[in-house]
Design an enzyme around this catalytic site. Sequence first.
Site, mmCIF file in Angstrom:
data_model
loop_
_atom_site.group_PDB
_atom_site.id
_atom_site.type_symbol
_atom_site.label_atom_id
_atom_site.label_comp_id
_atom_site.label_asym_id
_atom_site.label_seq_id
_atom_site.Cartn_x
_atom_site.Cartn_y
_atom_site.Cartn_z
ATOM 1 N N ARG A 105 2.508 55.035 87.173
ATOM 2 C CA ARG A 105 1.392 54.635 87.105
ATOM 3 C C ARG A 105 2.361 53.165 87.550
ATOM 4 O O ARG A 105 3.432 52.714 87.428
ATOM 5 C CB ARG A 105 0.772 54.227 85.782
ATOM 6 C CG ARG A 105 -0.293 53.147 85.996
ATOM 7 C CD ARG A 105 -0.985 53.765 84.392
ATOM 8 N NE ARG A 105 -0.266 52.701 83.895
ATOM 9 C CZ ARG A 105 0.027 51.464 82.828
ATOM 10 N NH1 ARG A 105 -1.516 51.078 83.443
ATOM 11 N NH2 ARG A 105 0.154 50.899 82.349
ATOM 12 N N ASN A 115 9.430 51.940 88.085
ATOM 13 C CA ASN A 115 9.567 53.107 88.477
ATOM 14 C C ASN A 115 10.129 52.773 90.054
ATOM 15 O O ASN A 115 10.030 53.927 90.378
ATOM 16 C CB ASN A 115 8.305 53.865 89.059
ATOM 17 C CG ASN A 115 7.612 54.026 87.634
ATOM 18 O OD1 ASN A 115 7.710 54.660 86.105
ATOM 19 N ND2 ASN A 115 6.303 54.070 87.235
ATOM 20 N N ARG A 164 -3.672 58.770 91.548
ATOM 21 C CA ARG A 164 -4.497 59.392 90.758
ATOM 22 C C ARG A 164 -5.744 58.732 91.238
ATOM 23 O O ARG A 164 -6.029 57.223 90.775
ATOM 24 C CB ARG A 164 -4.453 59.085 89.489
ATOM 25 C CG ARG A 164 -3.111 57.290 89.083
ATOM 26 C CD ARG A 164 -2.301 57.173 87.677
ATOM 27 N NE ARG A 164 -1.883 57.957 87.567
ATOM 28 C CZ ARG A 164 -0.410 57.977 87.182
ATOM 29 N NH1 ARG A 164 -0.677 57.241 85.914
ATOM 30 N NH2 ARG A 164 0.852 58.793 86.371
ATOM 31 N N SER A 173 -4.543 54.747 79.712
ATOM 32 C CA SER A 173 -4.592 56.452 79.654
ATOM 33 C C SER A 173 -3.480 57.254 79.174
ATOM 34 O O SER A 173 -1.905 56.289 78.668
ATOM 35 C CB SER A 173 -4.530 56.359 80.470
ATOM 36 O OG SER A 173 -6.130 56.013 81.956
ATOM 37 N N SER A 175 -0.643 60.600 79.833
ATOM 38 C CA SER A 175 0.340 61.611 80.505
ATOM 39 C C SER A 175 -0.730 62.250 80.219
ATOM 40 O O SER A 175 -1.095 63.121 81.480
ATOM 41 C CB SER A 175 1.426 61.796 79.997
ATOM 42 O OG SER A 175 2.318 60.238 79.513
ATOM 43 N N GLN A 196 9.998 62.949 83.874
ATOM 44 C CA GLN A 196 9.872 61.197 82.736
ATOM 45 C C GLN A 196 10.441 61.164 84.522
ATOM 46 O O GLN A 196 11.437 60.831 84.068
ATOM 47 C CB GLN A 196 10.270 61.390 81.702
ATOM 48 C CG GLN A 196 8.721 61.829 81.245
ATOM 49 C CD GLN A 196 8.246 61.519 80.421
ATOM 50 O OE1 GLN A 196 7.577 61.603 81.641
ATOM 51 N NE2 GLN A 196 7.824 61.415 79.621
ATOM 52 N N ARG A 252 25.665 63.006 50.339
ATOM 53 C CA ARG A 252 25.497 63.113 51.077
ATOM 54 C C ARG A 252 26.432 63.724 52.271
ATOM 55 O O ARG A 252 27.765 64.089 51.661
ATOM 56 C CB ARG A 252 26.291 61.606 51.450
ATOM 57 C CG ARG A 252 25.024 60.646 51.061
ATOM 58 C CD ARG A 252 25.347 59.679 51.441
ATOM 59 N NE ARG A 252 26.235 58.642 52.559
ATOM 60 C CZ ARG A 252 24.680 57.905 53.163
ATOM 61 N NH1 ARG A 252 23.648 57.721 52.794
ATOM 62 N NH2 ARG A 252 25.334 58.226 54.893
#
Length: 483
Positions: A105, A115, A164, A173, A175, A196, A252
């Site tokens: 986007r 991106n 889109r 919105s 994914s 991704q 532990r």
Amino acid sequence: MPSGKRPGSNRHTQERVDHKPRAIPVRVYEECIHVDKIPPQNPHDAPVKTQRDRPVSGSINGGVRGSRVREMASVRKRDKAAVTNSHSPKRMRLGTHKAAVVLARGGSKGIHLKNIKPLAGVPLIGWVLRASIDSGMFDSVWVSTDHDDIEKVAKEWGAKVHRRSPEVSSDTSSSLETLQEFSKCHPEVDIICNIQATSPCLHPEQLKEAVEMMTQKGYDSVFSVVRRHHFRWQEIKEDTSTKPLNLDPTKRPRRQDWDGELCENGSFYFATKELVKKGLLQGGKIAYFEMKPEHSVDIDIDIDWPVAEQRVLRFGYFGKDKLELNLLLSNVSGCLTDGQVYMSAGGEEMVSISSIDLAGISMLKREKIEVIFITSDEDPISEQLATKLQEKTNCKLRHLKEGKQKDVEALIKEKNLEWKNVAYLGNDLSDVDCLKMARLSAAPMEALGLALNAAKFVCKRPAGRGALRNFIEHILQQMEHTK
């Protein structure tokens, strides 16, 4: 929703269980495989090991290794059969249309146009698009976006573009909504592989194995995970008190005595279109694909960028072909120099050259790569200055009289080379075609926008002040990675 020597991959799946019960409990709920770190509460819950080479170890809550071994000794044969028979037969999905879909986007909140921001000189989505295409597993590779600049970069890297709608392009919105829209617009796609853009250390072999888990082993959904060794504690809102979520503080374990936990790393989510239509990315018969921590990079905020850049330079995927370079071509003005010409009182032309660029040229020559600097009628320099530049750089200088691409191709042919053997550093409109055709290409950070878009690498330093050295270092890194 989270938004071969095989590099960094280990598969963990439970397709059929017909071996002896081992360390990690596996419980089957409907058709979903669940690797559970909590010790079985029911004595009929048979612990079964899903990873061939992992040593027996207890979970955090289960105490030490010996207790798990004792539990295994009491497993009944009918319990083992129950786990085995709970799985449906292997379902082959041959001939299905598999689409890689990268969501990108334009209105990223954290980093503007994240991106397509250069990461180690490559647009962020370029890293995953290159891995997706080179895997050879997808019938189509898509970028879903609402932004013109992202669309342009996606096409330059070989992807198709799904524009889109505004309804799935807002800050709210999800994914999944975007993938549902994609599936509706492209009903021919049977398996939707959401990759991704923020996972630049993804390799083709990892994608290949994950796809084969669906097409050959019949899984309905596969997603990527990384193994973490983190002790988790529950937050209590009223005060600062807390309680453990995945450990017993009285027992532990040492790190080497604990298998850790599987955490989604967000690199990819593969699912059938039927699941996506139902609003699911993980459902039906589920499997996970484990990636090494060094390949599990996820960029969300600006501070992640320098860390991711160092990681991708060391662990990223740089292409499937061996890099065989013989020649570097670079403009003089705007690449070797900053584009300015100084005049002395006596009318002598002078330019400034960086010593680190000169050192970079020496580095490249040691690798038997020739460096030639070019000028043109559009940006000529005096014959006297050209002679001094050749002496200072110990490189040839060629003046191109006709169209730059035509003359460059003549020069390449003269050297008995092809574009795949050439690296090119350019900064102007006349360089665009050459930048696109060269095997490796770059532009200084302040170059013309069209040149920046055409270049495969964007230098972090300005022209005349280290841009050439930056590109040469990138060339040497690429050569090392593709050996």
